[in-house]
Structures are given as structure tokens and as C-alpha cells.
Design a protein around this motif. Structure first.
Motif, PDB file in Angstrom:
ATOM      1  N   ARG A  16      10.514   7.379   8.752  1.00 47.35           N
ATOM      2  CA  ARG A  16      10.162   6.012   9.165  1.00 47.35           C
ATOM      3  C   ARG A  16      10.465   5.753  10.635  1.00 47.35           C
ATOM      4  NH1 ARG A  16      12.630   2.148   4.566  1.00 47.35           N
ATOM      5  NH2 ARG A  16      14.145   1.970   6.220  1.00 47.35           N
ATOM      6  N   ARG A  88      -0.528   8.213  10.611  1.00 51.29           N
ATOM      7  CA  ARG A  88      -1.020   7.614   9.356  1.00 51.29           C
ATOM      8  C   ARG A  88      -0.313   8.186   8.133  1.00 51.29           C
ATOM      9  NH1 ARG A  88      -5.510   7.940  12.737  1.00 51.29           N
ATOM     10  NH2 ARG A  88      -6.413   5.918  13.230  1.00 51.29           N
ATOM     11  N   PRO A  89      -0.172   9.511   8.010  1.00 50.03           N
ATOM     12  CA  PRO A  89       0.588  10.002   6.849  1.00 50.03           C
ATOM     13  C   PRO A  89       2.032   9.496   6.825  1.00 50.03           C
ATOM     14  CG  PRO A  89      -0.649  11.797   7.838  1.00 50.03           C
ATOM     15  CD  PRO A  89      -0.785  10.616   8.760  1.00 50.03           C
ATOM     16  N   ASN A  91       3.024   6.675   7.789  1.00 49.69           N
ATOM     17  CA  ASN A  91       3.027   5.271   7.386  1.00 49.69           C
ATOM     18  C   ASN A  91       3.341   5.104   5.901  1.00 49.69           C
ATOM     19  OD1 ASN A  91       2.632   4.090   9.858  1.00 49.69           O
ATOM     20  ND2 ASN A  91       0.409   3.956   9.655  1.00 49.69           N
ATOM     21  N   TYR A  92       3.108   6.138   5.120  1.00 46.66           N
ATOM     22  CA  TYR A  92       3.506   6.108   3.708  1.00 46.66           C
ATOM     23  C   TYR A  92       4.999   5.773   3.609  1.00 46.66           C
ATOM     24  CZ  TYR A  92       5.099   7.895  -0.789  1.00 46.66           C
ATOM     25  OH  TYR A  92       5.717   8.018  -2.002  1.00 46.66           O
ATOM     26  N   TYR A  93       5.805   6.459   4.399  1.00 47.16           N
ATOM     27  CA  TYR A  93       7.247   6.237   4.371  1.00 47.16           C
ATOM     28  C   TYR A  93       7.607   4.881   4.970  1.00 47.16           C
ATOM     29  CZ  TYR A  93       7.298  11.145   3.231  1.00 47.16           C
ATOM     30  OH  TYR A  93       7.080  12.343   2.614  1.00 47.16           O
ATOM     31  N   SER A  95       5.975   2.219   4.708  1.00 45.56           N
ATOM     32  CA  SER A  95       5.593   1.131   3.797  1.00 45.56           C
ATOM     33  C   SER A  95       6.318   1.190   2.454  1.00 45.56           C
ATOM     34  CB  SER A  95       4.079   1.168   3.550  1.00 45.56           C
ATOM     35  OG  SER A  95       3.728   2.336   2.832  1.00 45.56           O
ATOM     36  N   LEU A  96       7.245   2.106   2.295  1.00 47.60           N
ATOM     37  CA  LEU A  96       7.916   2.273   1.001  1.00 47.60           C
ATOM     38  C   LEU A  96       8.648   1.027   0.522  1.00 47.60           C
ATOM     39  CD1 LEU A  96       9.261   5.921   0.994  1.00 47.60           C
ATOM     40  CD2 LEU A  96       7.575   4.913  -0.536  1.00 47.60           C
ATOM     41  N   PHE A  99       6.308  -1.081  -1.308  1.00 48.04           N
ATOM     42  CA  PHE A  99       5.988  -0.447  -2.586  1.00 48.04           C
ATOM     43  C   PHE A  99       7.082  -0.736  -3.613  1.00 48.04           C
ATOM     44  CE2 PHE A  99       6.645   3.333  -5.259  1.00 48.04           C
ATOM     45  CZ  PHE A  99       5.455   3.326  -5.967  1.00 48.04           C
TER      46      PHE A  99
END
Length: 176
Positions: A16, A88-89, A91-93, A95-96, A99
Motif C-alpha cells: 500500500r 493498478r495491481p 491498488n488492490y492492496y 483498497s483492502l 473491502f
């Protein structure tokens, strides 16, 4: 993990950080490293560990392409990451938290659909939450099976493709 005091050691927090994009930027090193270190190929003492920041996934691997990977697939992915970067990949972390906040509404929900759980015994993710069959069956009474593949890491479909395919097809054939 943050509340448990693991913000400095848990891998997701490192992903992040604003510096994460730069750490991952050299796709010719980091993408093969991700595949290699999170697989069962390295020795257990060197393998990726989600709680040990000295054993990150993006380290250079001692091999260009893991033995179970398709070199053409790796080359394609590397070129795409060289073109687009890793922002972009990652960003998964980033946005956790959203989630997890949204997921609170589903805490305790029972999953009744038929399901099958497959993992490798060398998958570092299992250190985050070990496989607990009794807990899984309580949450998912439609669970038709659990299989932990020996000498397989995070990439079961790549490290053990024949066994993974056979298990999934068997699960599908036995659905009501």
C-alpha cells in the motif's frame, strides 16, 4: 493485522505504500520473482513469507522463469507490466480496507453452495490463516472436499496442473 501490531511486518501493508510502485517497477525481475518465491520451488527458509519483509515476493529469483511456468506467458506479462506498471495491481492492496468494511455485513453468513477448497502446502497465504477443515465445514456446509497438495505453493494450477484439473473436474462431475 494492523490492530495486532503487524503493520511493519505484514506484506499487504508494504504493497500500500507509495514506494511500492517503484519496488515492483523492474518487471523483468519482480514478476518472475513473484512467481518463484511464492511457489514451492525455493527452500522453505527462503520462500516468501507474508510476515517476513526480508523474504518479499519481488526479490530477484535465481532462475529467469520458474520450471513450471511457460516462458512465453512470462514474457507477455513482463512486457505488459513494463508498459503499464504495477500501480493498478497494487491498488488492490490500497483498497483492502474498503473491502473489509463492506464485508462486515457478511460476517457469519453460511455458504451453502457446493464448494471445494484447494491449496498447496507451501502456499505462504496459509500462514495468514491456516486451513481449518472443521471451521470451513461450519461456514460452508456444502463443502465437498479439501485438498492440500504436497510440494505446491501459491500457484496450484501451474505447479500441479494435472492434479488440479483432475480434482476440479471430479468436483464438477459430482455436483447434484
Amino acid at each position: 493485522m494492523e490492530a495486532a501490531g503487524k503493520a511493519d511486518s505484514f506484506y499487504m501493508f508494504k504493497q500500500r505504500e507509495p514506494e511500492a510502485d517503484a519496488r515492483w517497477a523492474n518487471a523483468r525481475t519482480t514478476y518472475p520473482g513473484l512467481l518463484y518465491w511464492s511457489s514451492a520451488a525455493p527452500s522453505p527458509k527462503d520462500r516468501w513469507d507474508p510476515f517476513d519483509t526480508t523474504r518479499e515476493m519481488y526479490r530477484p529469483a535465481p532462475v529467469g522463469v520458474p520450471p513450471w511456468a511457460d516462458p512465453a506467458d512470462i514474457e507477455y506479462a513482463v512486457k505488459e507490466f513494463e508498459r503499464t506498471g504495477f500501480h493498478r495491481p497494487l491498488n488492490y492492496y490500497r483498497s483492502l480496507q474498503s473491502f473489509y468494511d463492506l464485508g462486515k455485513a457478511y460476517k457469519g453468513v453460511t455458504i451453502r453452495q457446493p464448494s471445494f477448497f484447494l491449496t498447496g502446502d507451501a502456499d505462504g497465504v496459509n500462514k495468514i490463516r491456516p486451513v481449518d477443515e472443521a471451521e470451513m465445514r461450519n461456514m460452508a456446509p456444502g463443502l465437498r472436499g479439501i485438498r492440500v497438495l504436497s510440494n505446491v505453493g501459491h500457484w496450484a494450477h501451474r505447479e500441479a496442473p494435472d492434479e488440479t484439473k483432475a480434482l476440479l473436474l471430479d468436483f464438477l462431475r459430482n455436483l447434484d
